[in-house]
Design a protein around this motif. Structure first.
Motif, PDB file in Angstrom:
ATOM      1  N   PRO A 282     -19.226   0.917 -41.429  1.00 27.54           N
ATOM      2  CA  PRO A 282     -20.436   1.544 -40.878  1.00 27.54           C
ATOM      3  C   PRO A 282     -20.859   0.867 -39.576  1.00 27.54           C
ATOM      4  O   PRO A 282     -20.663  -0.339 -39.396  1.00 27.54           O
ATOM      5  N   GLY A 283     -21.432   1.645 -38.660  1.00 29.60           N
ATOM      6  CA  GLY A 283     -21.899   1.088 -37.396  1.00 29.60           C
ATOM      7  C   GLY A 283     -20.817   0.860 -36.370  1.00 29.60           C
ATOM      8  O   GLY A 283     -21.057   0.225 -35.338  1.00 29.60           O
ATOM      9  N   VAL A 284     -19.616   1.362 -36.661  1.00 29.36           N
ATOM     10  CA  VAL A 284     -18.458   1.129 -35.782  1.00 29.36           C
ATOM     11  C   VAL A 284     -18.075   2.412 -35.045  1.00 29.36           C
ATOM     12  O   VAL A 284     -17.962   3.480 -35.650  1.00 29.36           O
ATOM     13  N   LYS A 285     -17.880   2.295 -33.738  1.00 34.06           N
ATOM     14  CA  LYS A 285     -17.148   3.310 -32.981  1.00 34.06           C
ATOM     15  C   LYS A 285     -15.734   2.765 -32.835  1.00 34.06           C
ATOM     16  O   LYS A 285     -15.489   1.814 -32.100  1.00 34.06           O
ATOM     17  N   HIS A 286     -14.816   3.334 -33.568  1.00 34.97           N
ATOM     18  CA  HIS A 286     -13.429   2.880 -33.590  1.00 34.97           C
ATOM     19  C   HIS A 286     -12.724   3.379 -32.332  1.00 34.97           C
ATOM     20  O   HIS A 286     -12.805   4.557 -31.993  1.00 34.97           O
ATOM     21  N   ALA A 287     -12.040   2.497 -31.621  1.00 34.59           N
ATOM     22  CA  ALA A 287     -11.347   2.905 -30.397  1.00 34.59           C
ATOM     23  C   ALA A 287     -10.143   3.788 -30.677  1.00 34.59           C
ATOM     24  O   ALA A 287      -9.626   4.436 -29.768  1.00 34.59           O
ATOM     25  N   ARG A 288      -9.669   3.783 -31.928  1.00 38.31           N
ATOM     26  CA  ARG A 288      -8.564   4.643 -32.345  1.00 38.31           C
ATOM     27  C   ARG A 288      -7.306   4.415 -31.516  1.00 38.31           C
ATOM     28  O   ARG A 288      -6.655   5.363 -31.060  1.00 38.31           O
ATOM     29  N   HIS A 289      -6.965   3.134 -31.350  1.00 40.48           N
ATOM     30  CA  HIS A 289      -5.693   2.863 -30.686  1.00 40.48           C
ATOM     31  C   HIS A 289      -4.523   3.142 -31.616  1.00 40.48           C
ATOM     32  O   HIS A 289      -3.536   3.764 -31.218  1.00 40.48           O
ATOM     33  N   LEU A 290      -4.610   2.672 -32.858  1.00 40.79           N
ATOM     34  CA  LEU A 290      -3.540   2.876 -33.827  1.00 40.79           C
ATOM     35  C   LEU A 290      -4.111   3.458 -35.115  1.00 40.79           C
ATOM     36  O   LEU A 290      -5.230   3.139 -35.514  1.00 40.79           O
ATOM     37  N   PHE A 291      -3.301   4.291 -35.775  1.00 39.49           N
ATOM     38  CA  PHE A 291      -3.622   4.711 -37.134  1.00 39.49           C
ATOM     39  C   PHE A 291      -2.511   4.217 -38.035  1.00 39.49           C
ATOM     40  O   PHE A 291      -1.340   4.579 -37.860  1.00 39.49           O
ATOM     41  N   THR A 292      -2.883   3.382 -38.988  1.00 40.50           N
ATOM     42  CA  THR A 292      -1.895   2.803 -39.892  1.00 40.50           C
ATOM     43  C   THR A 292      -2.149   3.272 -41.321  1.00 40.50           C
ATOM     44  O   THR A 292      -3.291   3.538 -41.708  1.00 40.50           O
ATOM     45  N   VAL A 293      -1.079   3.381 -42.083  1.00 35.08           N
ATOM     46  CA  VAL A 293      -1.175   3.649 -43.515  1.00 35.08           C
ATOM     47  C   VAL A 293      -0.463   2.520 -44.245  1.00 35.08           C
ATOM     48  O   VAL A 293       0.378   1.813 -43.670  1.00 35.08           O
ATOM     49  N   LEU A 294      -0.808   2.356 -45.514  1.00 38.33           N
ATOM     50  CA  LEU A 294      -0.212   1.312 -46.330  1.00 38.33           C
ATOM     51  C   LEU A 294       0.691   1.960 -47.378  1.00 38.33           C
ATOM     52  O   LEU A 294       0.220   2.680 -48.260  1.00 38.33           O
ATOM     53  N   ALA A 295       1.989   1.718 -47.259  1.00 38.87           N
ATOM     54  CA  ALA A 295       2.933   2.223 -48.253  1.00 38.87           C
ATOM     55  C   ALA A 295       2.760   1.451 -49.553  1.00 38.87           C
ATOM     56  O   ALA A 295       2.262   0.318 -49.552  1.00 38.87           O
ATOM     57  N   PRO A 296       3.154   2.027 -50.672  1.00 40.13           N
ATOM     58  CA  PRO A 296       3.110   1.277 -51.925  1.00 40.13           C
ATOM     59  C   PRO A 296       3.935  -0.010 -51.799  1.00 40.13           C
ATOM     60  O   PRO A 296       4.912  -0.075 -51.040  1.00 40.13           O
ATOM     61  N   GLU A 297       3.546  -1.014 -52.546  1.00 36.88           N
ATOM     62  CA  GLU A 297       4.224  -2.310 -52.473  1.00 36.88           C
ATOM     63  C   GLU A 297       5.722  -2.147 -52.699  1.00 36.88           C
ATOM     64  O   GLU A 297       6.167  -1.485 -53.634  1.00 36.88           O
ATOM     65  N   GLY A 298       6.499  -2.731 -51.781  1.00 38.44           N
ATOM     66  CA  GLY A 298       7.949  -2.687 -51.900  1.00 38.44           C
ATOM     67  C   GLY A 298       8.604  -1.444 -51.333  1.00 38.44           C
ATOM     68  O   GLY A 298       9.833  -1.330 -51.341  1.00 38.44           O
ATOM     69  N   ARG A 299       7.795  -0.499 -50.791  1.00 35.07           N
ATOM     70  CA  ARG A 299       8.371   0.765 -50.321  1.00 35.07           C
ATOM     71  C   ARG A 299       8.187   0.990 -48.823  1.00 35.07           C
ATOM     72  O   ARG A 299       8.581   2.043 -48.315  1.00 35.07           O
ATOM     73  N   ARG A 300       7.623   0.025 -48.108  1.00 36.78           N
ATOM     74  CA  ARG A 300       7.347   0.261 -46.684  1.00 36.78           C
ATOM     75  C   ARG A 300       8.600   0.617 -45.897  1.00 36.78           C
ATOM     76  O   ARG A 300       8.609   1.589 -45.129  1.00 36.78           O
ATOM     77  N   ASP A 301       9.673  -0.145 -46.071  1.00 37.77           N
ATOM     78  CA  ASP A 301      10.872   0.121 -45.271  1.00 37.77           C
ATOM     79  C   ASP A 301      11.510   1.455 -45.649  1.00 37.77           C
ATOM     80  O   ASP A 301      12.098   2.137 -44.804  1.00 37.77           O
ATOM     81  N   GLU A 302      11.379   1.839 -46.920  1.00 43.52           N
ATOM     82  CA  GLU A 302      11.834   3.168 -47.342  1.00 43.52           C
ATOM     83  C   GLU A 302      11.031   4.245 -46.621  1.00 43.52           C
ATOM     84  O   GLU A 302      11.592   5.231 -46.117  1.00 43.52           O
ATOM     85  N   TRP A 303       9.702   4.072 -46.557  1.00 43.44           N
ATOM     86  CA  TRP A 303       8.859   5.047 -45.853  1.00 43.44           C
ATOM     87  C   TRP A 303       9.235   5.118 -44.379  1.00 43.44           C
ATOM     88  O   TRP A 303       9.299   6.206 -43.807  1.00 43.44           O
ATOM     89  N   LEU A 304       9.466   3.962 -43.774  1.00 39.03           N
ATOM     90  CA  LEU A 304       9.871   3.955 -42.363  1.00 39.03           C
ATOM     91  C   LEU A 304      11.136   4.786 -42.159  1.00 39.03           C
ATOM     92  O   LEU A 304      11.208   5.630 -41.261  1.00 39.03           O
ATOM     93  N   ALA A 305      12.137   4.534 -42.992  1.00 43.97           N
ATOM     94  CA  ALA A 305      13.418   5.219 -42.836  1.00 43.97           C
ATOM     95  C   ALA A 305      13.276   6.722 -43.065  1.00 43.97           C
ATOM     96  O   ALA A 305      13.799   7.542 -42.291  1.00 43.97           O
TER      97      ALA A 305
END
Length: 375
Positions: A282-305
């Motif tokens: 709250p109270g933040v104007k986000h500059a919106r440089h990046l939008f990131t998501v969090l893959a389930p634990e152990g699956r990030r590289d699978e999501w990337l591929a």
């Protein structure tokens, strides 16, 4: 067709601005750089801006200007780009890593105070406005005043940001910005420092050009012999870079509005699908440089591929700094030292977020991520 991770917003206005520079006397630091410095300072609401070759150069030069060096320590977050920590080493000081908030990835004043209370060698803190969301600068300002330390904002992601009415550079002793190729204002390479400190501004203006007392623009108007105040560096912005930046600065808020609309659509869709992403406070104007998501634990590289196989450009911002090989070997950093930063670093991936994205492309990105989340 592939959806690129990033496409710049440069167009005819930037081409005309560069052509104007090419038809002029100055390609290096000259009138366009001075104009950009003035207009960027006005946009931020600070007294001074110094154009530089990169945000990294800005962070480094500020530390040097403050006299920070061997025997000193500087607090940095464990979740950031490596340059935030590296510049401390380049200055001759030692980085002190701190963990970040689990939900935002931001450095927290209470955690930093624990370090300051036990370590009198800390001379500065570099809070990072990660992804475009500002840290709690009012609390950091009070902390800095209480312990007599300097605040250097790493605002590489946060040109348009605001929190509780405060903008980057408003409460820090200095703020460094990036104009790298994928940033919200982009000129390929480039950076700037904003500050209200006139003495620091003067140091940066000389330090970025070898320590010379006269710039090329000064010598062009009427040649005078120059001297050298101290052995400086080569870190100046040139007029070609400034020419690319000025038209973008004139429409920076309109560009931000499109990124904000895309980010809100992502947030809406991913909340519904149960996909985790960093919380905007709250109270933040986000500059919106990046939008990131969090893959389930152990699956990030699978999501990337799999996202890349689906034609979606993705990158990682970032893996935890303290676990990079150099910091492991030099300082003995280990897994488990900063669990929140490590959790983010092991799961995060960045998806496309830029004004040129079409609504159709945004929906393709959403559907690709949702398919993975449901797998």
């Amino acid at each position: 067709m592939k959806i690129e991770f990033y496409r710049h917003s440069l167009g005819e206005a930037e081409k005309r601005a560069v052509a104007e520079v090419l038809d002029s006397v100055f390609l290096t630091t000259g009138p366009k750089t001075a104009q950009f410095e003035e207009e960027f300072a006005r946009y931020l609401g600070v007294r001074h801006c110094v154009g530089l070759s990169s945000c990294t150069a800005g962070l480094f030069l500020v530390l040097k200007g403050w006299g920070i060096g061997p025997g000193d320590r500087v607090v940095v977050p464990a979740m950031t780009f490596i340059a935030t920590a590296n510049v401390v080493l380049h200055a001759g000081a030692e980085p002190v890593f701190c963990d970040v908030d689990r939900e935002t990835g931001l450095l927290e004043p209470a955690v930093v105070e624990e370090v300051l209370a036990r370590d009198s060698l800390v001379k500065a803190v570099i809070p990072v406005h990660l992804y475009g969301q500002m840290v709690e600068m009012r609390a950091f300002r009070a902390l800095a005043d209480r312990y007599g330390i300097r605040l250097l904002e790493d605002a590489a992601h946060c040109i348009e940001g605001m929190r509780d009415g405060v903008r980057p550079g408003g409460l820090g002793d200095a703020a460094a910005f990036s104009f790298y190729a994928t940033k919200n204002l982009a000129c390929g390479e480039g950076g700037a420092v904003a500050t209200d400190d006139e003495a620091l501004r003067d140091y940066l203006a000389v330090g970025r050009l070898h320590g010379m007392t006269k710039s090329a623009a000064d010598r062009h108007r009427h040649y005078r012999h120059w001297d050298m105040d101290f052995p400086g560096y080569k870190a100046n912005m040139c007029d070609i870079q400034a020419a690319l930046l000025l038209p973008q600065l004139a429409r920076v808020e309109r560009l931000w509005e499109r990124r904000e609309a895309i980010a809100r659509r992502y947030e809406e869709a991913f909340t519904e699908a149960g996909v985790e992403f960093p919380k905007t406070l709250p109270g933040v104007k986000h500059a919106r440089h990046l939008f990131t998501v969090l893959a389930p634990e152990g699956r990030r590289d699978e999501w990337l591929a799999r996202l890349q196989e689906a034609g979606i450009g993705v990158v990682v911002n970032y893996r935890a700094v303290h676990l990079r090989r150099f910091y492991r070997e030099r300082f003995g950093c280990r897994e488990g030292d900063f669990p929140n930063a490590e959790r983010i670093g092991d799961r995060t991936l960045s998806i496309p977020l830029y004004p040129a994205l079409t609504d159709e492309e945004v929906e393709r990105v959403i559907e690709a991520v949702k398919r993975l989340a449901g797998a």
